[in-house]
Enzyme design. Structure first.
Site, PDB file in Angstrom:
ATOM      1  N   ASN A   7      -2.585  56.591  -0.131  1.00 22.04           N
ATOM      2  CA  ASN A   7      -3.920  57.579  -0.092  1.00 22.04           C
ATOM      3  C   ASN A   7      -4.006  58.502  -0.983  1.00 22.04           C
ATOM      4  OD1 ASN A   7      -5.828  58.937   0.809  1.00 22.04           O
ATOM      5  ND2 ASN A   7      -4.490  59.714   2.712  1.00 22.04           N
ATOM      6  N   ARG A  90      -6.546  53.906   1.144  1.00 20.41           N
ATOM      7  CA  ARG A  90      -8.250  54.392   1.130  1.00 20.41           C
ATOM      8  C   ARG A  90      -8.862  54.629   0.334  1.00 20.41           C
ATOM      9  NH1 ARG A  90      -8.577  60.839   1.444  1.00 20.41           N
ATOM     10  NH2 ARG A  90     -10.636  61.083   2.899  1.00 20.41           N
ATOM     11  N   HIS A 179     -14.853  60.996   5.995  1.00 17.27           N
ATOM     12  CA  HIS A 179     -13.419  61.410   6.593  1.00 17.27           C
ATOM     13  C   HIS A 179     -13.407  60.288   7.792  1.00 17.27           C
ATOM     14  CE1 HIS A 179     -13.493  65.597   4.826  1.00 17.27           C
ATOM     15  NE2 HIS A 179     -13.110  64.621   4.340  1.00 17.27           N
ATOM     16  N   HIS A 205     -13.123  67.538  11.272  1.00 16.15           N
ATOM     17  CA  HIS A 205     -11.572  67.838  10.948  1.00 16.15           C
ATOM     18  C   HIS A 205     -11.895  68.721   9.332  1.00 16.15           C
ATOM     19  CE1 HIS A 205      -8.928  64.898   7.471  1.00 16.15           C
ATOM     20  NE2 HIS A 205      -9.948  65.765   7.346  1.00 16.15           N
ATOM     21  N   LEU A 206     -10.380  69.709   9.575  1.00 22.54           N
ATOM     22  CA  LEU A 206     -10.077  70.516   8.188  1.00 22.54           C
ATOM     23  C   LEU A 206      -9.211  70.674   7.596  1.00 22.54           C
ATOM     24  CD1 LEU A 206     -11.389  73.080  11.168  1.00 22.54           C
ATOM     25  CD2 LEU A 206     -12.995  72.650   9.572  1.00 22.54           C
ATOM     26  N   ARG A 238     -15.323  73.514  -2.192  1.00 18.73           N
ATOM     27  CA  ARG A 238     -16.776  72.849  -2.058  1.00 18.73           C
ATOM     28  C   ARG A 238     -17.709  74.140  -1.132  1.00 18.73           C
ATOM     29  NH1 ARG A 238     -15.860  66.569  -0.345  1.00 18.73           N
ATOM     30  NH2 ARG A 238     -13.108  67.173  -0.595  1.00 18.73           N
ATOM     31  N   GLU A 381      -3.930  59.311   8.980  1.00 16.65           N
ATOM     32  CA  GLU A 381      -5.039  58.009   8.720  1.00 16.65           C
ATOM     33  C   GLU A 381      -3.787  57.102   8.190  1.00 16.65           C
ATOM     34  OE1 GLU A 381      -5.694  61.169   5.669  1.00 16.65           O
ATOM     35  OE2 GLU A 381      -8.226  60.910   6.000  1.00 16.65           O
TER      36      GLU A 381
HETATM   37  P1  AMP Z   1      -5.565  68.352   4.387  1.00  9.35           P
HETATM   38  O1  AMP Z   1      -6.327  68.134   3.563  1.00  9.35           O
HETATM   39  O2  AMP Z   1      -5.430  67.426   5.393  1.00  9.35           O
HETATM   40  O3  AMP Z   1      -3.685  67.737   4.223  1.00  9.35           O
HETATM   41  O4  AMP Z   1      -5.321  70.331   4.639  1.00  9.35           O
HETATM   42  C1  AMP Z   1      -4.598  70.534   3.891  1.00  9.35           C
HETATM   43  C2  AMP Z   1      -4.988  71.525   3.792  1.00  9.35           C
HETATM   44  O5  AMP Z   1      -4.128  72.408   5.285  1.00  9.35           O
HETATM   45  C3  AMP Z   1      -4.756  73.154   2.755  1.00  9.35           C
HETATM   46  O6  AMP Z   1      -5.166  73.306   1.983  1.00  9.35           O
HETATM   47  C4  AMP Z   1      -4.061  74.771   3.847  1.00  9.35           C
HETATM   48  O7  AMP Z   1      -4.919  75.377   3.299  1.00  9.35           O
HETATM   49  C5  AMP Z   1      -4.684  73.554   4.885  1.00  9.35           C
HETATM   50  N1  AMP Z   1      -3.172  74.446   5.882  1.00  9.35           N
HETATM   51  C6  AMP Z   1      -1.748  72.914   5.832  1.00  9.35           C
HETATM   52  N2  AMP Z   1      -0.726  74.235   6.600  1.00  9.35           N
HETATM   53  C7  AMP Z   1      -1.293  74.967   7.504  1.00  9.35           C
HETATM   54  C8  AMP Z   1      -0.957  76.265   8.072  1.00  9.35           C
HETATM   55  N3  AMP Z   1      -0.235  75.933   8.751  1.00  9.35           N
HETATM   56  N4  AMP Z   1      -1.905  77.224   8.692  1.00  9.35           N
HETATM   57  C9  AMP Z   1      -3.021  76.936   7.792  1.00  9.35           C
HETATM   58  N5  AMP Z   1      -3.766  76.323   6.787  1.00  9.35           N
HETATM   59  C10 AMP Z   1      -2.832  75.494   6.861  1.00  9.35           C
END
Ligand code: AMP
Length: 400
Positions: A7, A90, A179, A205-206, A238, A381
């Site tokens: 990925n 991916r 996503h 999805h955040l 973004r 994923e």
């Molecule tokens: P991803 O793109 O799914 O890998 O998510 C990355 C984002 O998850 C990073 O920008 C972090 O801001 C957020 N993140 C990871 N761990 C935590 C946490 N324990 N609390 C809040 N945000 C988190």
């Protein structure tokens, strides 16, 4: 069958070697902050866990290091690269060309390259990962799984923009959605958890990129990212939704060049533009200390999500569950709380204690009487890509 999943993101490569069809993880890890002297290299097996800070200046170096570790005489998990049967990649943008995972050939690579214009932060890195993997794992079949494929079921009334028809008909300007690998995986998990095939689910999805999908009876019917992964929610860097006339104003009145506007909206906006921080953990920490910009940015972020929940509940004429996933969705009880508070009219009743618990499994964070379930569903994923790669390979073996 040994399937290596790659990925390849803008500054990271996540990888996992899996034994299929059991989905046993043989090793996994990530190379983060590619392009810096202090890249973070993580490699985990059942017996070893290594985290190293080292220079990794580009994706080629990152993948070389992964390939080397896999065959390392001491801590490697395979004897040689030939043991890998398939590499699953991916790819973010598959446009209208790919509604399913596919085996790589030159035409597929050319198309991914062509689509880079629509996903400049992603497709070039995805393609680079494919080309490098072809070199390192010569015997393996290379398979691509697209983030856009899950959204091919979005009806035209939701995917078409209200601009003259020729742009849809002749130029493919429409909502593609992204996503999709994650939204498919987590919504299937939620459907299995709810024992409800006929269901109305909103998948949120955040992560660094953020998006929401309305999933009706297991199919994507609307989605917040659009023609490119820029629309909708407020993301790490973004902007998400903005009035497009702002672009004309920036160019015509403030004298910005178009390239500068692109950089502004895709790399310097979102939570970064509002707070100066790209990582939500930092923003939450500063907000707790009283930083007003950070507090407001969190509220704006949650408010945008709330609006999309309302819109998608209306689009599906009902709602059984909302689910939170990815880095922020799975970990930020703060943001989940801001999103779900004052949503009782729609049937969402958050249980504050359950929301604060940490658990790596799918879980409910609603009160027992909440009409709508609120779920936290860890995404995977890599597993979804491995499943698709296995499916396509076993099918193609049967065909021959
Ligand atoms: P991803 O793109 O799914 O890998 O998510 C990355 C984002 O998850 C990073 O920008 C972090 O801001 C957020 N993140 C990871 N761990 C935590 C946490 N324990 N609390 C809040 N945000 C988190």
């Amino acid at each position: 069958m040994k399937v290596l999943i790659i990925n390849s993101g803008s500054s990271s490569i996540k990888y996992q070697l899996m034994l299929m069809p059991t989905a046993q993880v043989i090793c996994q890890g990530i190379v983060e902050r590619i392009g810096s002297q202090e890249a973070v290299f993580v490699y985990k097996t059942d017996n070893d866990e290594i985290t190293k800070i080292m220079p990794v200046m580009n994706h080629k170096e990152g993948l070389e290091k992964i390939a080397k570790l896999l065959v390392d005489p001491k801590i490697g998990v395979i004897k040689n690269a030939g043991e890998i049967d398939a590499v699953g990649h991916r790819v973010v943008h598959g446009g209208n060309s790919f509604s399913k995972p596919t085996i790589i050939n030159q035409t597929v690579k050319d198309k991914i390259k062509e689509l880079a214009a629509l996903a400049p932060l992603h497709n070039p890195h995805n393609l680079e990962g494919i080309v490098l993997a072809e070199k390192f794992f010569k015997n393996a079949k290379q398979i691509v799984v697209f983030d856009t494929s899950f959204h091919h079921t979005i009806p035209t009334k939701a995917s078409k923009y209200a601009i003259p028809n020729k742009f849809f008909d002749e130029h493919g300007i429409q909502v593609y959605g992204f996503h999709g690998i994650s939204h498919k995986y987590v919504s299937e998990k939620a459907i299995a958890y709810l024992h409800k095939k006929e269901s109305k689910i909103i998948s949120i999805h955040l992560g660094n990129g953020c998006s929401m999908t309305a999933v009706h009876n297991g199919k994507s019917v609307d989605h917040s990212l659009g023609f490119t992964p820029s629309n909708g929610l407020i993301m790490g860097t973004r902007s998400g939704d903005v009035d497009h006339a702002i672009i004309f104003y920036l160019v015509d009145t403030l004298g910005y060049k178009l390239d500068e506007v692109k950089t502004l909206l895709t790399r310097e906006s979102g939570m970064m533009g509002l707070t100066g921080y790209g990582d939500l953990r930092d923003i939450q920490e500063e907000a707790e200390k009283g930083d007003k910009n950070c507090l407001l940015a969190l509220e704006m972020n949650a408010y945008r999500i709330k609006k999309y929940i309302g819109a998608y509940a209306a689009a599906m004429n009902g709602l059984d569950a909302v689910l939170f996933t990815a880095g922020i969705g799975e970990n930020s009880n703060k943001l989940r709380d801001l999103v779900c508070t004052n949503m009782e009219f729609l049937g969402l009743e958050l249980d504050a204690e359950l929301n604060d618990l940490r658990n790596p499994e799918i879980r409910e964070i609603n009160t027992p009487t909440s009409p709508v379930k609120i779920l936290v569903v860890p995404t995977n994923e890599e597993l979804e890509i491995a499943k698709e790669a296995y499916k396509i390979l076993t099918f193609s073996l049967k065909e021959h």
